[in-house]
Scaffold this active site. Structure first.
Site, PDB file in Angstrom:
ATOM      1  N   LYS A   1      47.975 -85.515 106.630  1.00  0.00           N
ATOM      2  CA  LYS A   1      48.847 -86.695 106.677  1.00  0.00           C
ATOM      3  C   LYS A   1      47.964 -87.934 106.558  1.00  0.00           C
ATOM      4  O   LYS A   1      47.026 -88.130 107.354  1.00  0.00           O
ATOM      5  CB  LYS A   1      49.599 -86.696 108.011  1.00  0.00           C
ATOM      6  CG  LYS A   1      51.005 -87.232 107.918  1.00  0.00           C
ATOM      7  CD  LYS A   1      51.728 -86.908 109.208  1.00  0.00           C
ATOM      8  CE  LYS A   1      53.083 -87.556 109.256  1.00  0.00           C
ATOM      9  NZ  LYS A   1      53.705 -87.376 110.568  1.00  0.00           N
TER      10      LYS A   1
HETATM   11  O1  G3P Z   1      56.139 -88.200 112.388  1.00  0.00           O
HETATM   12  C1  G3P Z   1      56.531 -89.343 111.714  1.00  0.00           C
HETATM   13  C2  G3P Z   1      57.837 -89.949 112.167  1.00  0.00           C
HETATM   14  O2  G3P Z   1      58.849 -88.987 112.133  1.00  0.00           O
HETATM   15  C3  G3P Z   1      57.754 -90.724 113.437  1.00  0.00           C
HETATM   16  O3  G3P Z   1      59.001 -91.080 113.909  1.00  0.00           O
HETATM   17  O4  G3P Z   1      60.258 -91.630 115.936  1.00  0.00           O
HETATM   18  O5  G3P Z   1      57.899 -92.413 115.743  1.00  0.00           O
HETATM   19  O6  G3P Z   1      59.676 -93.446 114.330  1.00  0.00           O
HETATM   20  P1  G3P Z   1      59.209 -92.201 115.040  1.00  0.00           P
END
Ligand code: G3P
Length: 216
Positions: free
Chosen positions: A83
């Site tokens: 990533k």
């Molecule tokens: O893993 C990446 C993403 O899904 C993070 O989401 O909840 O931190 O905005 P969030």
């Protein structure tokens, strides 16, 4: 549409796997830090538990730092996807990893043009963050529609991985638009399964059966 679980929690992965709902897992530094403990063993356990792709994120800022982290992270398993953040250095790293045959998930994508750049660099997945866009009064799902259109227009093989999912409507809209993958927190997976009419119907079946069998 594939379901990835957006977590670094082993119990969540185990439970969702039992339901047949884990095509892959995405982690990030926040999710791993939330679990505590030794991050290397945690990454290893996740990669061993999950049959599908597991995204592990680099934290370096330069392309060369990202590449050397990627060399370490890929040692956790054949299913590792690196990533990489959508920065100019991240795009350089994505291109280098593409040439080496290493799969990448370009993350922190907030515009269709950023997604186009990631696809041109050779990303395996792009991760547009719909919930964070909604959170600043933008339309996260409109971004997914735009990226889907652009990738289809030019036959990019880069997969649209909807991230930062907050609720079931994000999952439904992702499927209707034709996103390739939704990475979903376990709390939202639980919401997808439940429906008040299912609970009501189940209670009625049980009550009727209990009454009937008492009579026989
Ligand atoms: O893993 C990446 C993403 O899904 C993070 O989401 O909840 O931190 O905005 P969030």
């Amino acid at each position: 549409m594939e379901f990835f679980l957006d977590t670094a929690n082993l119990d969540e992965i185990r439970q969702a796997t039992e339901m047949g709902l884990v095509d892959g897992v995405t982690t990030n530094p926040t999710l791993l830090s939330r679990e505590g403990g030794d991050w290397r063993s945690r990454m290893q356990e996740i990669c061993d538990m999950v049959k599908g792709p597991v995204s592990l994120e680099v934290v370096g800022e330069t392309a060369s730092q990202m590449i050397s982290e990627a060399e370490d992270l890929t040692s956790f398993g054949d299913n590792v996807v690196i990533k990489v953040p959508l920065t100019t250095e991240g795009l350089v790293a994505t291109r280098i990893l593409y040439r080496k045959g290493v799969k990448t998930n370009v993350t922190l994508v907030f515009s269709a043009l950023q997604a186009l750049l990631a696809a041109k660099a050779g990303a395996t997945y792009v991760s547009p963050f719909v919930g964070r866009l909604d959170g600043i009064a933008n339309d996260g799902m409109e971004l997914i529609r735009e990226i889907r259109t652009i990738f289809d227009n030019y036959d990019f093989s880069t997969k649209v991985l909807v991230a930062s999912i907050r609720h079931p409507m994000h999952v439904l809209d992702s499927a209707l638009i034709g996103a390739d993958v939704a990475t979903i927190p376990y709390s939202v997976i639980s919401q997808l399964a439940s429906h008040p009419l299912t609970d009501k119907g189940l209670a009625a079946f049980k009550a009727d059966w209990d009454n009937f069998t008492k009579l026989n």
